[in-house]
Write a protein that holds these residues in place. Structure first.
Motif, PDB file in Angstrom:
ATOM      1  N   PHE A 178      -8.246  -4.791   2.850  1.00  0.00           N
ATOM      2  CA  PHE A 178      -7.114  -3.458   3.635  1.00  0.00           C
ATOM      3  C   PHE A 178      -8.118  -2.509   4.185  1.00  0.00           C
TER       4      PHE A 178
ATOM      5  N   THR B  28       1.854  -6.906   1.724  1.00  0.00           N
ATOM      6  CA  THR B  28       2.178  -5.631   2.767  1.00  0.00           C
ATOM      7  C   THR B  28       3.998  -5.043   1.849  1.00  0.00           C
TER       8      THR B  28
ATOM      9  N   PRO C 126       0.959  -0.934  -0.180  1.00  0.00           N
ATOM     10  CA  PRO C 126       0.213  -0.030  -0.188  1.00  0.00           C
ATOM     11  C   PRO C 126       0.933   0.896  -0.258  1.00  0.00           C
TER      12      PRO C 126
ATOM     13  N   CYS D 236      -7.271   3.519   4.540  1.00  0.00           N
ATOM     14  CA  CYS D 236      -5.783   3.540   3.572  1.00  0.00           C
ATOM     15  C   CYS D 236      -6.708   4.945   3.477  1.00  0.00           C
TER      16      CYS D 236
ATOM     17  N   TRP E 194      -2.389  -2.184  -3.753  1.00  0.00           N
ATOM     18  CA  TRP E 194      -3.219  -3.502  -2.605  1.00  0.00           C
ATOM     19  C   TRP E 194      -4.226  -4.199  -3.715  1.00  0.00           C
TER      20      TRP E 194
END
Length: 549
Positions: free
Chosen positions: A513, A473, A454, A516, A459
């Motif tokens: 995720f 990640t 990210p 963000c 992502w």
């Protein structure tokens, strides 16, 4: 006289010496007309007798006579001008509060049309006419009507403020430049006006642009509120559906559990009834034997008692009820409890499955039509004509260099960007042994070695090998997937900062995720991974979303 003649008289019936309409007009031998007094005084002050217009010399002083034709025309012109002035005055608008009144009008003040910076007087249309017709007055500076004309005069020198001192940033008169502002940078007021006007217009344009930006922002906020209201209504409806189905599922399973409990009770009741019946039978037998023994005990016949009583027959045969219980045996109790626990676990799984199905149905409402962008595709990738499928080929195509294209990694992006709201798309991954899906920031690096995270603008979810899934990640996050997905759904909530992945067929959430922070456009991301000698040759296929009820 016609209107045309009247129009001509405004320019032709003026004496070139006094610049006023002829009075007793006379004609010189050369044909030019003057006021009798004007030409007489002119020749009285000059030795030579010549025409002031054409400079024609006369040897003797001409004898002048009034030109009756011109005199009549002038008289007619004066009459017409007066009628026109009276008519114009009646049509003009009277000055109202906030208007600049004419300084010349007596009685009812008419609205001023112009102000003269030389005369320091404001004029209505009628009284302004001399400034438009007489050559001497034509040189006066006229402006739109303003009040306090005295404020436009230099208080020190009583002269018009017609210059601007750039050093002191103030308006000055001609005398000021010679005395107080002698060494300063001074420009004509008109020049400074032009500069300031351009600056004002620029500032005005900037302000209008700022206003427009804010109006657009207001529209965006209103659209956001509208979308939020629609999403809220949809979420409320979805939640109501969830709770309704949960209630139905709980009631349904509650009925099943209660039925099981009731069935166990009926079995216990039936067992107890059997025991009671058997006990009653034994009691009856015992009562009968007891009566016989009582009768025998009261007999006085020694021989009869001894012959009829045997010790082994003292009591009839009965069952040992010491360990007998009304409830079911221990094993059956365990089975009953196990059955209830199983049903509760089934209810839990059903609720869980129901929640995931409802959640998937909710995000599917934000489906967008995604197509692949060939300008971003690595040269090894083969895209279908409709832009819906991609797989890795064996031959690298010779494509033009494009800054949008992935240079070393076999990736491709979608055409459709996300910069607000929510979006969702589905990709078939059936038959593949490895793949990568997700979204990427529009400005994310596309050259050289790419680190998926990210922080770098990616992502993504990856299948590395058979049943080895992880979220990419800074450190890979292994994921536990119950069954191998054949179709993966990708959901983005831009404002909430969420990217979620779903197993479409099972309706389960694979990974999300959260937290963000999106600041620019996001693009769908696809990687079919290498062909692996045909093992991983199946394409990634962007599928139409089936909005299941």
């Amino acid at each position: 006289m016609s209107a045309a003649d009247s129009s001509l008289s405004e320019n032709q019936f003026l004496c070139s010496i006094c610049q006023d309409v002829f009075t007793d007009p006379v004609s010189t031998p050369c044909g030019h007309n003057f006021c009798k007094t004007c030409i007489t005084q002119h020749w009285d002050s000059n030795v030579l007798y010549k025409c002031p217009n054409c400079n024609k010399m006369f040897s003797t002083r001409p004898e002048l006579q009034v030109n009756t034709l011109v005199s009549e025309m002038v008289a007619h012109f004066r009459q017409s001008a007066q009628q026109k002035a009276r008519s114009s005055s009646s049509e003009q608008q009277a000055a109202e509060p906030g208007d600049v009144p004419c300084d010349v009008c007596t009685g009812t003040k008419l609205k001023a049309l112009k102000s003269c910076l030389v005369c320091l007087v404001s004029y209505c249309e009628t009284h302004l006419e001399p400034h438009l017709t007489r050559s001497g007055l034509k040189r006066h500076q006229l402006i739109d009507p303003v009040e306090n004309l005295e404020g436009r005069m230099c208080m020190k020198h009583d002269k018009p403020l017609e210059l601007f001192c750039k050093t002191d940033q103030m308006c000055v008169c001609m005398f000021c430049t010679v005395l107080d502002h002698k060494t300063h940078e001074v420009v004509p007021l008109e020049e400074e006006y032009t500069r300031k006007k351009a600056e004002v217009e620029k500032t005005e344009a900037e302000i209008q642009q700022m206003i427009q930006k804010r109006r657009l922002k207001i529209q965006k906020f209103k659209r956001s509120v509208k979308v939020s209201r629609e999403n809220t209504n949809r979420d409320i409806e979805d939640r109501n559906t969830v709770f309704t189905k949960l209630k139905e599922a709980i009631e349904r399973n509650q009925t099943k559990v209660i039925k099981t409990i009731e069935e166990n009770h009926k079995a216990t009741e039936k067992r107890a009834e059997g025991f009671i019946k058997e006990l009653k039978r034994e009691i009856s037998e015992l009562n009968k034997r007891g009566a016989e023994l009582q009768q025998l005990s009261h007999s006085g016949d020694h021989l009869d008692l001894v012959q009829n009583f045997k010790s082994s027959d003292a009591a009839p045969p009965t069952k040992n009820w010491t360990e007998v219980r009304v409830g079911p045996p221990s094993r059956e109790g365990n089975e009953r409890r196990t059955t209830v626990a199983q049903k509760l676990e089934m209810l839990k799984n059903e609720v869980k499955k129901l929640l995931t199905e409802i959640e998937l149905k909710r995000v599917q409402q934000f489906a967008v039509d995604v197509t692949l962008n060939p300008d971003t595709a690595h040269p090894l990738l083969i895209l279908s004509e409709d832009g819906k499928q991609v797989h890795c080929g064996l031959v690298r195509k010779n494509l033009p260099d494009n800054p949008k294209r992935f240079s070393t990694s076999i990736y491709v992006l979608g055409n459709q960007s996300v910069s607000t709201g929510r979006s969702y798309f589905e990709v078939q991954v059936k038959g593949k042994t490895s793949w990568v899906l997700g979204v990427a920031r529009e400005s994310a690096n596309r050259r050289g070695i790419i680190n998926f995270s990210p922080r770098n603008g990616y992502w993504t979810l990856r299948l590395k090998s058979e049943n080895v899934y992880f979220a990419q990640t800074e450190t890979r996050v292994p994921l536990s997937v119950e069954s191998k997905p054949e179709k993966v759904g990708v959901f983005v909530d831009y404002e909430e900062g969420l990217v979620s992945f779903y197993d479409v067929d099972s309706g389960s959430l694979i990974h999300t995720f959260t937290g963000c922070s999106f600041t620019e456009k996001l693009l769908p991301f696809f990687c079919p991974c290498p062909n692996q000698d045909g093992i991983n040759s199946a394409p990634l296929i962007i599928c139409p979303v089936n909005h299941a009820e």
